[in-house]
Design a protein around this motif. Structure first.
Motif, PDB file in Angstrom:
ATOM      1  N   GLY A   1      -1.205 -18.312  -2.408  1.00  0.00           N
ATOM      2  CA  GLY A   1      -2.258 -17.475  -2.967  1.00  0.00           C
ATOM      3  C   GLY A   1      -2.475 -16.194  -2.167  1.00  0.00           C
ATOM      4  N   LYS A   2      -1.612 -15.957  -1.180  1.00  0.00           N
ATOM      5  CA  LYS A   2      -1.770 -14.781  -0.322  1.00  0.00           C
ATOM      6  C   LYS A   2      -0.904 -13.635  -0.845  1.00  0.00           C
ATOM      7  N   ARG A   3      -1.568 -12.558  -1.196  1.00  0.00           N
ATOM      8  CA  ARG A   3      -0.889 -11.370  -1.689  1.00  0.00           C
ATOM      9  C   ARG A   3      -1.394 -10.166  -0.913  1.00  0.00           C
ATOM     10  N   ALA A   4      -0.767  -9.039  -1.156  1.00  0.00           N
ATOM     11  CA  ALA A   4      -1.181  -7.826  -0.442  1.00  0.00           C
ATOM     12  C   ALA A   4      -0.950  -6.612  -1.330  1.00  0.00           C
ATOM     13  N   HIS A   5      -1.639  -5.534  -0.991  1.00  0.00           N
ATOM     14  CA  HIS A   5      -1.490  -4.268  -1.713  1.00  0.00           C
ATOM     15  C   HIS A   5      -1.242  -3.173  -0.683  1.00  0.00           C
TER      16      HIS A   5
ATOM     17  N   ILE B   1       3.741  -8.297  -2.626  1.00  0.00           N
ATOM     18  CA  ILE B   1       3.096  -7.041  -2.262  1.00  0.00           C
ATOM     19  C   ILE B   1       3.155  -6.115  -3.468  1.00  0.00           C
ATOM     20  N   SER B   2       2.006  -5.580  -3.847  1.00  0.00           N
ATOM     21  CA  SER B   2       1.942  -4.604  -4.934  1.00  0.00           C
ATOM     22  C   SER B   2       1.665  -3.236  -4.336  1.00  0.00           C
ATOM     23  N   LEU B   3       1.814  -2.207  -5.148  1.00  0.00           N
ATOM     24  CA  LEU B   3       1.475  -0.852  -4.719  1.00  0.00           C
ATOM     25  C   LEU B   3       1.361   0.052  -5.927  1.00  0.00           C
ATOM     26  N   ASP B   4       0.704   1.173  -5.726  1.00  0.00           N
ATOM     27  CA  ASP B   4       0.656   2.254  -6.704  1.00  0.00           C
ATOM     28  C   ASP B   4       1.375   3.411  -6.042  1.00  0.00           C
ATOM     29  N   ALA B   5       2.436   3.903  -6.661  1.00  0.00           N
ATOM     30  CA  ALA B   5       3.270   4.926  -6.021  1.00  0.00           C
ATOM     31  C   ALA B   5       3.129   6.283  -6.675  1.00  0.00           C
ATOM     32  N   THR B   6       3.174   7.310  -5.850  1.00  0.00           N
ATOM     33  CA  THR B   6       3.303   8.662  -6.377  1.00  0.00           C
ATOM     34  C   THR B   6       4.759   8.847  -6.782  1.00  0.00           C
TER      35      THR B   6
END
Length: 149
Positions: A82-86, A121-126
């Motif tokens: 259940g451990k995620r990261a952004h 790991i998620s992210l929002d990228a330029t």
């Protein structure tokens, strides 16, 4: 180039770099003044949030910064911890770009996340960041929906 985890002693430099990054990424006038609320909540987040932030340092100059926020959700079959990261706030100052600084910071944070048991790991990228993240192994997806409150 040295990658260093920030501490509370770095808060003023971190806040200055964060506000610089917001101006550059959002193409804002360099003289713009940010709302006190944004500044106060950002400071609180860096001092007390469940996150890791790093500086990339060359000599006595900060070349960039990057942060990863840790998120605990209900465990699932594909993510039993259940451990995620952004990943966010990845920023390299212009004079240090195209030298692998962003990659070094992101790879450091990925290893940090792995050591904490993170499984995604998620992210929002330029647009500028897409090639870096793809080279590291991030993939684009169309999952999810969003509700802004």
């Amino acid at each position: 180039m040295q990658i260093k985890k920030t501490t509370s002693e770095d808060i003023e430099e971190l806040m200055n770099l964060r506000l610089e990054m917001l101006k550059v990424v959002n193409k804002l006038d360099s003289e713009i003044q940010f709302e006190k609320t944004l500044i106060d909540y950002s400071r609180e987040y860096f001092l007390h949030g469940d996150q890791t932030t790093v500086f990339a340092i060359e000599g006595n100059k900060i070349a960039g910064c990057a942060s990863i926020s840790y998120i605990n959700i209900m465990p699932t079959f594909s993510h039993p911890s259940g451990k995620r990261a952004h990943l966010m706030n990845v920023y390299t100052r212009s004079e240090f770009r195209r030298k692998g600084v962003g990659k070094m910071m992101v790879e450091f944070l990925i290893e940090e996340a792995k050591s904490k048991g993170v499984t995604e790991i998620s992210l929002d990228a330029t647009e500028m960041g897409h090639p870096l993240y793809k080279a590291i192994g991030f993939t684009e997806n169309t999952e999810g929906m969003n509700l802004v409150l």
